[in-house]
Write a protein that holds these residues in place. Structure first.
Motif, PDB file in Angstrom:
ATOM      1  N   GLY A 144      -0.666  -4.698   2.749  1.00 52.62           N
ATOM      2  CA  GLY A 144       0.504  -3.848   2.546  1.00 52.62           C
ATOM      3  C   GLY A 144       0.331  -2.913   1.370  1.00 52.62           C
ATOM      4  N   TYR A 145      -0.229  -3.412   0.276  1.00 47.90           N
ATOM      5  CA  TYR A 145      -0.489  -2.556  -0.890  1.00 47.90           C
ATOM      6  C   TYR A 145      -1.515  -1.490  -0.546  1.00 47.90           C
ATOM      7  CZ  TYR A 145       1.837  -6.231  -3.643  1.00 47.90           C
ATOM      8  OH  TYR A 145       2.729  -7.141  -4.145  1.00 47.90           O
ATOM      9  N   PHE A 146      -2.553  -1.886   0.205  1.00 43.51           N
ATOM     10  CA  PHE A 146      -3.581  -0.945   0.650  1.00 43.51           C
ATOM     11  C   PHE A 146      -2.954   0.152   1.506  1.00 43.51           C
ATOM     12  CE2 PHE A 146      -6.567   0.116   4.149  1.00 43.51           C
ATOM     13  CZ  PHE A 146      -7.573   0.729   3.415  1.00 43.51           C
ATOM     14  N   GLN A 147      -2.118  -0.239   2.476  1.00 38.73           N
ATOM     15  CA  GLN A 147      -1.475   0.730   3.359  1.00 38.73           C
ATOM     16  C   GLN A 147      -0.524   1.646   2.599  1.00 38.73           C
ATOM     17  OE1 GLN A 147       0.317  -1.806   6.314  1.00 38.73           O
ATOM     18  NE2 GLN A 147      -1.466  -1.659   7.652  1.00 38.73           N
ATOM     19  N   ALA A 148       0.067   1.137   1.524  1.00 40.67           N
ATOM     20  CA  ALA A 148       0.990   1.950   0.723  1.00 40.67           C
ATOM     21  C   ALA A 148       0.248   2.947  -0.153  1.00 40.67           C
ATOM     22  CB  ALA A 148       1.858   1.044  -0.142  1.00 40.67           C
ATOM     23  N   GLY A 149      -1.072   2.834  -0.235  1.00 40.22           N
ATOM     24  CA  GLY A 149      -1.861   3.789  -0.991  1.00 40.22           C
ATOM     25  C   GLY A 149      -2.093   3.408  -2.441  1.00 40.22           C
ATOM     26  N   LEU A 150      -1.784   2.159  -2.809  1.00 38.16           N
ATOM     27  CA  LEU A 150      -2.046   1.725  -4.176  1.00 38.16           C
ATOM     28  C   LEU A 150      -3.541   1.604  -4.405  1.00 38.16           C
ATOM     29  CD1 LEU A 150       0.975   0.940  -3.888  1.00 38.16           C
ATOM     30  CD2 LEU A 150       0.473  -1.048  -5.279  1.00 38.16           C
ATOM     31  N   THR A 151      -3.965   1.857  -5.626  1.00 37.54           N
ATOM     32  CA  THR A 151      -5.352   1.583  -5.988  1.00 37.54           C
ATOM     33  C   THR A 151      -5.500   0.070  -6.116  1.00 37.54           C
ATOM     34  OG1 THR A 151      -4.986   1.595  -8.375  1.00 37.54           O
ATOM     35  CG2 THR A 151      -5.479   3.735  -7.323  1.00 37.54           C
ATOM     36  N   PRO A 152      -6.724  -0.447  -6.119  1.00 39.20           N
ATOM     37  CA  PRO A 152      -6.898  -1.879  -6.329  1.00 39.20           C
ATOM     38  C   PRO A 152      -6.277  -2.362  -7.647  1.00 39.20           C
ATOM     39  CG  PRO A 152      -8.888  -0.978  -5.395  1.00 39.20           C
ATOM     40  CD  PRO A 152      -7.992   0.190  -5.730  1.00 39.20           C
ATOM     41  N   ALA A 153      -6.394  -1.574  -8.712  1.00 39.97           N
ATOM     42  CA  ALA A 153      -5.794  -1.952 -10.002  1.00 39.97           C
ATOM     43  C   ALA A 153      -4.272  -1.995  -9.884  1.00 39.97           C
ATOM     44  CB  ALA A 153      -6.228  -0.988 -11.105  1.00 39.97           C
ATOM     45  N   GLU A 154      -3.684  -0.995  -9.228  1.00 39.89           N
ATOM     46  CA  GLU A 154      -2.235  -0.993  -9.027  1.00 39.89           C
ATOM     47  C   GLU A 154      -1.799  -2.175  -8.165  1.00 39.89           C
ATOM     48  OE1 GLU A 154      -1.483   3.842  -9.210  1.00 39.89           O
ATOM     49  OE2 GLU A 154      -1.997   2.897  -7.292  1.00 39.89           O
ATOM     50  N   GLY A 155      -2.622  -2.500  -7.167  1.00 36.74           N
ATOM     51  CA  GLY A 155      -2.332  -3.645  -6.315  1.00 36.74           C
ATOM     52  C   GLY A 155      -2.358  -4.957  -7.083  1.00 36.74           C
ATOM     53  N   ALA A 156      -3.292  -5.090  -8.017  1.00 34.36           N
ATOM     54  CA  ALA A 156      -3.356  -6.304  -8.840  1.00 34.36           C
ATOM     55  C   ALA A 156      -2.130  -6.412  -9.732  1.00 34.36           C
ATOM     56  CB  ALA A 156      -4.633  -6.307  -9.677  1.00 34.36           C
ATOM     57  N   ILE A 157      -1.720  -5.298 -10.307  1.00 33.27           N
ATOM     58  CA  ILE A 157      -0.524  -5.298 -11.161  1.00 33.27           C
ATOM     59  C   ILE A 157       0.705  -5.658 -10.324  1.00 33.27           C
ATOM     60  CG2 ILE A 157       1.013  -3.834 -12.527  1.00 33.27           C
ATOM     61  CD1 ILE A 157      -1.594  -2.311 -13.400  1.00 33.27           C
ATOM     62  N   ALA A 158       0.813  -5.078  -9.142  1.00 32.03           N
ATOM     63  CA  ALA A 158       1.952  -5.374  -8.266  1.00 32.03           C
ATOM     64  C   ALA A 158       1.948  -6.832  -7.836  1.00 32.03           C
ATOM     65  CB  ALA A 158       1.930  -4.461  -7.040  1.00 32.03           C
ATOM     66  N   PHE A 159       0.779  -7.362  -7.549  1.00 34.12           N
ATOM     67  CA  PHE A 159       0.674  -8.745  -7.080  1.00 34.12           C
ATOM     68  C   PHE A 159       0.985  -9.748  -8.184  1.00 34.12           C
ATOM     69  CE2 PHE A 159      -1.365 -12.655  -5.757  1.00 34.12           C
ATOM     70  CZ  PHE A 159      -1.086 -12.712  -4.412  1.00 34.12           C
TER      71      PHE A 159
END
Length: 69
Positions: A49-64
């Motif tokens: 879902g984070y990938f599909q939303a266009g987050l970078t991997p770093a942004e995805g880690a912060i969100a997670f």
């Protein structure tokens, strides 16, 4: 999910796997995870879902791993 003609995954799956690998590298680097880390179906779905939303991997880690305000 493989491409029948070449037995390789579709481009989307290749890109998602690379994104998750980069996500893990970042999460490890900043101390969010330590090996061994088990990637179960629920985590994989959330990361996709984070990938599909266009987050970078770093942004995805912060969100997670980030704190909910």
């Amino acid at each position: 999910m493989l491409d029948d003609a070449s037995n390789t995954p579709p481009q989307y799956v290749i890109e998602l796997r690379a994104w998750i690998s980069d996500w893990y590298d970042h999460a490890f680097k900043v101390g969010y995870v330590y090996p061994p880390f088990a990637l179960d179906a629920a985590i994989a779905d959330r990361l996709e879902g984070y990938f599909q939303a266009g987050l970078t991997p770093a942004e995805g880690a912060i969100a997670f791993f980030g704190l909910v305000h």
